[in-house]
Design a protein around this motif. Sequence first.
Motif, PDB file in Angstrom:
ATOM      1  N   ASN A  82       0.920  -1.114   0.007  1.00 51.89           N
ATOM      2  CA  ASN A  82      -0.024  -0.157   0.173  1.00 51.89           C
ATOM      3  C   ASN A  82       0.839   1.283  -0.110  1.00 51.89           C
ATOM      4  OD1 ASN A  82      -2.357  -1.447   0.126  1.00 51.89           O
ATOM      5  ND2 ASN A  82      -2.698  -1.224   2.346  1.00 51.89           N
ATOM      6  N   LEU A  83       2.060   1.126   0.541  1.00 54.82           N
ATOM      7  CA  LEU A  83       2.823   2.535   0.709  1.00 54.82           C
ATOM      8  C   LEU A  83       3.291   2.637  -0.661  1.00 54.82           C
ATOM      9  CD1 LEU A  83       4.307   4.537   2.375  1.00 54.82           C
ATOM     10  CD2 LEU A  83       6.042   2.805   2.975  1.00 54.82           C
ATOM     11  N   LEU A  84       3.943   1.640  -1.197  1.00 54.27           N
ATOM     12  CA  LEU A  84       4.505   1.704  -2.590  1.00 54.27           C
ATOM     13  C   LEU A  84       3.607   2.129  -3.573  1.00 54.27           C
ATOM     14  CD1 LEU A  84       6.657  -1.511  -2.679  1.00 54.27           C
ATOM     15  CD2 LEU A  84       7.446   1.046  -2.437  1.00 54.27           C
ATOM     16  N   MET A  85       2.277   1.855  -3.601  1.00 54.55           N
ATOM     17  CA  MET A  85       1.489   2.055  -4.348  1.00 54.55           C
ATOM     18  C   MET A  85       0.968   3.799  -4.205  1.00 54.55           C
ATOM     19  SD  MET A  85      -1.518  -0.912  -4.877  1.00 54.55           S
ATOM     20  CE  MET A  85      -2.611  -0.096  -4.043  1.00 54.55           C
ATOM     21  N   SER A  86       0.874   4.024  -2.689  1.00 53.41           N
ATOM     22  CA  SER A  86       0.633   5.496  -2.419  1.00 53.41           C
ATOM     23  C   SER A  86       1.661   6.472  -3.204  1.00 53.41           C
ATOM     24  CB  SER A  86       0.451   5.721  -1.113  1.00 53.41           C
ATOM     25  OG  SER A  86      -0.689   5.045  -0.375  1.00 53.41           O
ATOM     26  N   LEU A  87       3.148   5.892  -2.823  1.00 51.30           N
ATOM     27  CA  LEU A  87       4.293   6.552  -3.570  1.00 51.30           C
ATOM     28  C   LEU A  87       4.209   6.733  -4.857  1.00 51.30           C
ATOM     29  CD1 LEU A  87       6.954   5.346  -0.822  1.00 51.30           C
ATOM     30  CD2 LEU A  87       5.984   7.678  -1.121  1.00 51.30           C
ATOM     31  N   ASP A  88       3.688   5.805  -5.680  1.00 46.95           N
ATOM     32  CA  ASP A  88       3.605   5.740  -6.971  1.00 46.95           C
ATOM     33  C   ASP A  88       2.755   6.704  -7.546  1.00 46.95           C
ATOM     34  OD1 ASP A  88       5.643   4.013  -7.715  1.00 46.95           O
ATOM     35  OD2 ASP A  88       4.160   2.294  -7.742  1.00 46.95           O
ATOM     36  N   LYS A  89       1.474   6.721  -6.756  1.00 42.12           N
ATOM     37  CA  LYS A  89       0.386   7.845  -6.999  1.00 42.12           C
ATOM     38  C   LYS A  89       0.916   9.163  -6.852  1.00 42.12           C
ATOM     39  CE  LYS A  89      -3.486   5.004  -6.002  1.00 42.12           C
ATOM     40  NZ  LYS A  89      -4.700   5.111  -5.091  1.00 42.12           N
ATOM     41  N   ILE A  90       1.587   9.606  -5.716  1.00 43.63           N
ATOM     42  CA  ILE A  90       2.443  10.687  -5.597  1.00 43.63           C
ATOM     43  C   ILE A  90       3.367  11.402  -6.723  1.00 43.63           C
ATOM     44  CG2 ILE A  90       3.732  12.162  -3.900  1.00 43.63           C
ATOM     45  CD1 ILE A  90       2.403  10.642  -1.698  1.00 43.63           C
ATOM     46  N   SER A  91       4.029  10.280  -7.166  1.00 50.74           N
ATOM     47  CA  SER A  91       5.161  10.418  -7.851  1.00 50.74           C
ATOM     48  C   SER A  91       4.753  10.678  -9.232  1.00 50.74           C
ATOM     49  CB  SER A  91       6.110   9.250  -8.142  1.00 50.74           C
ATOM     50  OG  SER A  91       7.045   9.276  -9.050  1.00 50.74           O
ATOM     51  N   ASP A  92       3.660  10.169  -9.633  1.00 54.85           N
ATOM     52  CA  ASP A  92       2.778  10.490 -11.083  1.00 54.85           C
ATOM     53  C   ASP A  92       2.390  11.919 -10.846  1.00 54.85           C
ATOM     54  OD1 ASP A  92       3.687   7.824 -12.055  1.00 54.85           O
ATOM     55  OD2 ASP A  92       1.515   7.270 -11.574  1.00 54.85           O
ATOM     56  N   LYS A  93       1.846  12.266 -10.056  1.00 56.60           N
ATOM     57  CA  LYS A  93       1.541  13.627  -9.618  1.00 56.60           C
ATOM     58  C   LYS A  93       2.469  14.851  -9.893  1.00 56.60           C
ATOM     59  CE  LYS A  93      -2.724  12.777  -6.992  1.00 56.60           C
ATOM     60  NZ  LYS A  93      -3.559  13.122  -5.507  1.00 56.60           N
ATOM     61  N   ILE A  94       3.632  14.478  -9.210  1.00 50.67           N
ATOM     62  CA  ILE A  94       4.545  15.384  -9.243  1.00 50.67           C
ATOM     63  C   ILE A  94       5.255  15.476 -10.232  1.00 50.67           C
ATOM     64  CG2 ILE A  94       7.095  15.595  -8.281  1.00 50.67           C
ATOM     65  CD1 ILE A  94       6.185  14.619  -5.592  1.00 50.67           C
ATOM     66  N   ASN A  95       5.520  14.171 -11.228  1.00 50.25           N
ATOM     67  CA  ASN A  95       5.926  14.318 -12.440  1.00 50.25           C
ATOM     68  C   ASN A  95       5.208  15.160 -13.703  1.00 50.25           C
ATOM     69  OD1 ASN A  95       8.368  12.938 -11.922  1.00 50.25           O
ATOM     70  ND2 ASN A  95       7.482  11.041 -12.141  1.00 50.25           N
ATOM     71  N   SER A  96       3.717  15.283 -13.238  1.00 49.07           N
ATOM     72  CA  SER A  96       2.825  15.822 -14.278  1.00 49.07           C
ATOM     73  C   SER A  96       2.862  17.288 -14.116  1.00 49.07           C
ATOM     74  CB  SER A  96       1.438  15.431 -14.069  1.00 49.07           C
ATOM     75  OG  SER A  96       0.919  15.745 -12.898  1.00 49.07           O
ATOM     76  N   LYS A  97       3.496  17.822 -12.906  1.00 49.12           N
ATOM     77  CA  LYS A  97       3.580  19.159 -12.709  1.00 49.12           C
ATOM     78  C   LYS A  97       4.837  19.945 -13.156  1.00 49.12           C
ATOM     79  CE  LYS A  97      -0.036  18.867 -10.467  1.00 49.12           C
ATOM     80  NZ  LYS A  97      -1.397  19.356 -10.846  1.00 49.12           N
ATOM     81  N   HIS A  98       5.018  21.171 -13.656  1.00 52.67           N
ATOM     82  CA  HIS A  98       6.001  21.797 -14.148  1.00 52.67           C
ATOM     83  C   HIS A  98       6.972  22.449 -12.813  1.00 52.67           C
ATOM     84  CE1 HIS A  98       8.524  24.958 -15.930  1.00 52.67           C
ATOM     85  NE2 HIS A  98       8.388  24.276 -17.037  1.00 52.67           N
ATOM     86  N   PRO A  99       7.877  22.153 -12.397  1.00 55.58           N
ATOM     87  CA  PRO A  99       8.616  22.387 -11.117  1.00 55.58           C
ATOM     88  C   PRO A  99       8.909  23.887 -10.883  1.00 55.58           C
ATOM     89  CG  PRO A  99      10.106  21.332 -12.820  1.00 55.58           C
ATOM     90  CD  PRO A  99       8.866  21.122 -13.406  1.00 55.58           C
ATOM     91  N   GLN A 100       8.884  24.746 -12.068  1.00 61.53           N
ATOM     92  CA  GLN A 100       9.340  26.182 -11.726  1.00 61.53           C
ATOM     93  C   GLN A 100       8.031  26.741 -11.887  1.00 61.53           C
ATOM     94  OE1 GLN A 100      11.567  26.855 -15.371  1.00 61.53           O
ATOM     95  NE2 GLN A 100      13.423  26.496 -14.326  1.00 61.53           N
ATOM     96  N   LYS A 101       6.789  26.371 -11.969  1.00 63.20           N
ATOM     97  CA  LYS A 101       5.532  26.956 -11.722  1.00 63.20           C
ATOM     98  C   LYS A 101       4.795  26.648 -10.426  1.00 63.20           C
ATOM     99  CE  LYS A 101       4.595  27.452 -16.627  1.00 63.20           C
ATOM    100  NZ  LYS A 101       3.779  27.253 -17.787  1.00 63.20           N
ATOM    101  N   HIS A 102       5.535  25.900  -9.849  1.00 63.57           N
ATOM    102  CA  HIS A 102       4.886  25.661  -8.244  1.00 63.57           C
ATOM    103  C   HIS A 102       5.903  26.113  -7.138  1.00 63.57           C
ATOM    104  CE1 HIS A 102       1.466  23.845 -10.119  1.00 63.57           C
ATOM    105  NE2 HIS A 102       2.332  23.217 -11.052  1.00 63.57           N
ATOM    106  N   ASP A 103       5.513  26.911  -6.157  1.00 65.51           N
ATOM    107  CA  ASP A 103       6.127  27.467  -5.196  1.00 65.51           C
ATOM    108  C   ASP A 103       6.736  26.295  -4.183  1.00 65.51           C
ATOM    109  OD1 ASP A 103       5.857  30.112  -6.004  1.00 65.51           O
ATOM    110  OD2 ASP A 103       4.408  30.678  -4.979  1.00 65.51           O
ATOM    111  N   PHE A 104       5.748  25.378  -4.020  1.00 64.87           N
ATOM    112  CA  PHE A 104       5.883  24.247  -3.039  1.00 64.87           C
ATOM    113  C   PHE A 104       7.173  23.203  -3.583  1.00 64.87           C
ATOM    114  CE2 PHE A 104       2.446  26.385  -1.297  1.00 64.87           C
ATOM    115  CZ  PHE A 104       2.801  27.083  -0.252  1.00 64.87           C
ATOM    116  N   TYR A 105       7.349  23.035  -4.777  1.00 65.55           N
ATOM    117  CA  TYR A 105       8.039  22.325  -5.347  1.00 65.55           C
ATOM    118  C   TYR A 105       9.297  21.975  -4.669  1.00 65.55           C
ATOM    119  CZ  TYR A 105      10.262  19.085  -8.761  1.00 65.55           C
ATOM    120  OH  TYR A 105      11.175  18.122  -9.583  1.00 65.55           O
ATOM    121  N   PRO A 106      10.293  22.917  -4.199  1.00 68.86           N
ATOM    122  CA  PRO A 106      11.534  22.384  -3.234  1.00 68.86           C
ATOM    123  C   PRO A 106      10.921  21.960  -1.981  1.00 68.86           C
ATOM    124  CG  PRO A 106      11.525  24.658  -4.423  1.00 68.86           C
ATOM    125  CD  PRO A 106      10.101  24.244  -4.649  1.00 68.86           C
TER     126      PRO A 106
END
Length: 123
Positions: A82-106
């Motif tokens: 379950n932990l690995l599935m949750s991390l995969d979902k979070i990873s997918d969300k992060i990868n779909s975002k543009h890092p320079q357009k989000h203040d909270f990326y760092p």
Amino acid sequence: MPETIIRKVREQRNYTQEFVAKQMGISQNAYSKIENGYTQLTVRHIKDLSKILEVSIMELLRDDFEIHRPNNIQKESVNKENLLMSLDKISDKINSKHPQKHDFYPIVMSLLQTIDTTVDNIH
């Protein structure tokens, strides 16, 4: 974020981006990228801005945000799958975002690095 603080201080001083950029020896466009977080701040930038804006380096680098404890912390144990599935979902969300357009990326990246270090220390 330092960019937000820099902008606030500049505006309090009634300085334009053009004025600050000229004092730094860069273009207004280059300075705008600093304030908007597209250009990473260097030690030289911070020193120059501290002098131009007449504030301490520490004031420019202070963090104005707090990380609050989530309201819905899961108290029961979590299995590895379950932990690995949750991390995969979070990873997918992060990868779909543009890092320079989000203040909270760092912040997110820092939290993930902390999790990675913690997992390394689990036996």
